[in-house]
Every structure is written in C-alpha cells, then in structure tokens.
Enzyme design. Structure first.
Site, short mmCIF file in Angstrom:
data_model
loop_
_atom_site.label_atom_id
_atom_site.label_comp_id
_atom_site.label_asym_id
_atom_site.label_seq_id
_atom_site.Cartn_x
_atom_site.Cartn_y
_atom_site.Cartn_z
N ASP A 1 33.37 36.82 66.41
CA ASP A 1 33.66 37.36 67.85
C ASP A 1 35.37 37.31 68.09
O ASP A 1 35.71 36.82 69.00
CB ASP A 1 33.06 36.51 68.74
CG ASP A 1 32.91 37.25 69.99
OD1 ASP A 1 32.84 38.34 70.33
OD2 ASP A 1 32.48 36.61 71.01
N VAL B 1 35.04 27.95 82.76
CA VAL B 1 36.03 27.18 82.21
C VAL B 1 37.02 26.54 83.27
O VAL B 1 37.62 27.49 83.99
CB VAL B 1 36.82 27.80 81.00
CG1 VAL B 1 38.05 27.01 80.43
CG2 VAL B 1 35.96 28.26 79.81
N GLY C 1 38.24 30.60 84.08
CA GLY C 1 37.55 31.78 83.63
C GLY C 1 35.97 31.40 83.84
O GLY C 1 35.50 30.36 84.06
N GLN C 2 35.40 32.63 83.60
CA GLN C 2 33.78 32.55 83.90
C GLN C 2 33.22 33.53 82.99
O GLN C 2 33.58 34.72 82.98
CB GLN C 2 33.32 32.62 85.51
CG GLN C 2 32.00 32.43 85.59
CD GLN C 2 31.39 32.43 87.09
OE1 GLN C 2 32.37 32.39 88.11
NE2 GLN C 2 30.29 32.24 87.49
N GLY C 3 31.88 33.38 82.40
CA GLY C 3 31.06 34.12 81.71
C GLY C 3 29.74 33.62 81.60
O GLY C 3 29.33 32.77 82.21
N GLY C 4 28.83 34.43 80.61
CA GLY C 4 27.63 33.93 80.71
C GLY C 4 27.23 32.82 80.27
O GLY C 4 26.37 32.00 80.30
N GLY D 1 29.15 30.10 81.06
CA GLY D 1 29.41 29.11 81.88
C GLY D 1 30.79 29.23 82.65
O GLY D 1 30.98 30.31 82.61
N LYS E 1 35.24 23.55 79.29
CA LYS E 1 34.12 24.51 79.26
C LYS E 1 32.66 23.91 79.44
O LYS E 1 32.43 23.27 78.69
CB LYS E 1 34.28 25.43 78.03
CG LYS E 1 33.07 26.53 77.91
CD LYS E 1 32.69 27.03 76.54
CE LYS E 1 33.75 27.82 76.03
NZ LYS E 1 33.49 28.58 74.92
#
Length: 377
Positions: A204, A91, A84-87, A89, A105
């Site tokens: 969250d 994983v 996965g990828q997000g703001g 960084g 991560k």
C-alpha cells in the site's frame, strides 16, 4: 337486501385477515433474519478476538509495549486533536506521561477480522530503520484496539505534492526536497525487501502512507496490508486484489501478468513518484473522463517530447534535471512485466547521474485498478 350486504362484508373481512396474517409472517421472518445476522456478527467478532489472542500468545512477549485502554484514553484526552479518519478508524495526536508526542490510531471495532491489526503489530515491530515509522506500542483490550506511533509533525506527503492542496494553505515542496523524499522512501522499501530478518511486502505504498517529520524526512507507515515472505523468496500467493486503486500492480489483480512479489511494491512506488512529479493524482489527468489516458502515458509523452510539466517548483536547470531523473526511474518502476522493473536497491540509482539512465519502454496498459471492485482500502 340483507343477504347482499353479508356477501359484500365477508370477503372484506377475509382480505383484512389475509393481509394481517401476511404482516405477521413478514414480521416473524424479519425477526428470524435479524437474529441470524446478530448471531453471525457476534460469532465473527468472537472469532476476531480469538485470532488476535492466539497471535499474541504464539509470538510471546512482543518487543513493543502493550498499553491498557485507559492508558490510550489518557494519551489523547488532554489534546483532543484528530489528525485523520478512514475506514480503519481515527488517528489522534496524543502524548505519553512524560510529554512525548505520539500519534494514536484507534481502530474501528467492526473493521475486518483483525488481520490488519495483527499485520501492523507483527510486521512493523520487526523493523528498525530511519525511513520506517516507529511503532511504540499497542492496545488490545477485548474489542478495543489501538496503535501508538511516533508523531510526525508534517503529516502525510499527499498534503505537499498536489497543486490542489495549495489552496488549503499547504506549501509545495521544492525539487530537491522531493528528490530527497523519493530516495528516502526507496531506501525504506529496500530495507523491507532485503534488510529485515524476514522480507516484508508493504502492498500500500502511496503518498498518504508516507509521513514527514519536522524536517520533511520521509517514513513509510501503515502496514495493515503487508505480508511476510517465507525464507528468501519474495513470491507469494494471494486471494483477490490488495492495495489502493490506482497504485495496484497489474499482477496483483491478474496473475496473467506475472507473480506477486516485491516488484509489486516497486510498481506502487513508481506511481507515487510520477504523482510527485506531475503534481496531481493519477486519476485526475486533465485529458478528461472521455479518454482513459493512463497517467504514466501522460508523463511519458512529455518525456519523449522533452516538454516541461509546467510546475512552478521548477526554477533552474538543476531542477529540470532532478525532475527528468525521477521521471525516468518512475517509469522504469511501472513496467507492466514485473521482471522489467528494477529492485528497490537498483532504484536508489536515483542518486546516480542522469547520463547513466536510459529511457524505458512505454508502459502499454491503461490502469485497470480504476475499477471500484478492486478497492481494498
């Protein structure tokens, strides 16, 4: 003739010189501005590293292992599988020297002031519960930061609850499985709110942050926005909204609705439960963008009219009872006044009989968390 020619040339030369001077001034100003920005960037980056070093020093030897950055590269280099990828960084799937699978991560160097990294290491390392993902270690080597978790083969809950994801080859979970996951997450949150040495608020809770092992057993993850409550109190002071749009409790973005506390996690949990029941995201209701129909209202209307949600996973009267039970509990969790929401210990009432559950009042708000300005993750 000669005088006229000179008169026409000199103004032209003056205008060219003026434009040239203006360009030089702009260039110098731009360089100065860039220099100030660069100085601010390095100052901020240095402060971030100092904050993390101070945290690690203050907390002494942490119970989880500290890896070098070369260790992290060795973990993920042989597999090269991005999960996965997000703001924050990326994983990656990795493995330890003994072959044990892990999720790594790797945090973005420019992400925040280090608070999310500190929260993750400090808060999740305090936990030990079957419904909380295990943090195995971390890496902090200058600007290089990474977190090493147990690997969860089935990924996040969101892949398995939305109708739209069936087109991507992800099977939907049956009603009993959804019920088991809902109860597991409730027990995990109850532990964070009451079972730890220090009360932890997650801030969250959403399907993306609920991970599933090979048997679809749920575990709460991502403690980057979490907060520790001092002593036995759960009320905390916060500056600004914190969480993901659509799951943020009303009191988090406006104190007029009440105090921010463990009940804020209860609200987010309730929205997640309603998404599991409805089979769609809370901001993708079929009513369309012309109506600000609040997702809980859409669910509540069907509960009032005793209508089914038209989900293909409902195959028996037992399934209907499970969905109705989860609906009632989810709506209780989403009451606008925090004092009207149950504690997570009470939410484990999901395991009780349907007859003991009363239908809650209808939530009266439409979701203000739709505003992009309130997005924190």
């Amino acid at each position: 003739m000669q005088v006229c020619m000179q008169g026409s040339i000199y103004p032209h030369r003056a205008s060219v010189a003026g434009v040239g001077m203006l360009i030089i001034i702009c260039f110098c100003f731009r360089r100065k501005l860039s220099s100030l920005k660069l100085t601010h960037f390095w100052k901020k980056k240095s402060q971030t590293l100092d904050n993390i070093e101070a945290f690690l020093g203050d907390h002494g030897p942490i119970s989880i292992r500290r890896y070098s950055y070369s260790d992290i590269r060795n973990m993920i280099s042989s597999i090269k599988d991005k999960l996965g990828q997000g703001g924050y960084g990326c994983v990656y799937k990795g493995k330890l020297p003994d072959g044990y699978p892990v999720a790594v991560k790797v945090l973005s160097e420019s992400k925040g002031n280090g608070d999310e990294f500190i929260n993750e290491v400090a808060n999740i390392s305090r936990t030990s519960h079957v419904n909380i993902v295990t943090l195995l270690g971390f890496c902090f080597n200058g600007s290089k930061k990474a977190l090493v978790y147990e690997f969860m083969p089935n990924g996040s809950l969101e892949k398995f609850i939305y109708e739209e994801n069936k087109l991507k080859g992800h099977p939907q979970l049956d009603c009993e499985m959804l019920f088991r996951i809902a109860v597991g997450v409730a027990k995990g949150l109850e532990y964070l709110h009451k079972g730890c040495n220090t009360r932890i608020l997650h801030f969250d809770i959403k399907p993306h942050n609920i991970l599933l092992d090979k048997d679809f057993f749920p575990k709460i993850s991502d403690f980057g926005l979490s907060k520790i409550c001092p002593g036995k109190e759960s009320i905390i002071l916060m500056l600004g909204a914190k969480g993901t749009a659509g799951y943020i409790a009303p009191e988090v973005f406006s104190r007029n609705f009440g105090e921010v506390s463990h009940k804020s996690d209860v609200y987010s949990y309730g929205m997640m439960i309603l998404e599991m029941i409805g089979g769609r995201k809370n901001f993708n209701v079929k009513a369309g963008c012309t109506s600000e129909t609040y997702f809980p209202h859409w669910i509540y209307k069907r509960l009032e009219l005793n209508e089914e949600l038209a989900l293909k996973i409902i195959r028996s009267e037992g399934d209907k009872e499970i969905m109705r039970k989860m609906t009632i509990v989810g709506l209780w969790c989403m009451q606008t006044d925090p004092s009207n929401r149950p504690t997570m210990g009470r939410v484990v009432v999901l395991e009780e009989s349907l007859e003991s559950l009363q239908i809650p009042p209808k939530p009266f708000l439409s979701s203000p968390a739709r505003s992009p300005a309130l997005l924190s993750t």
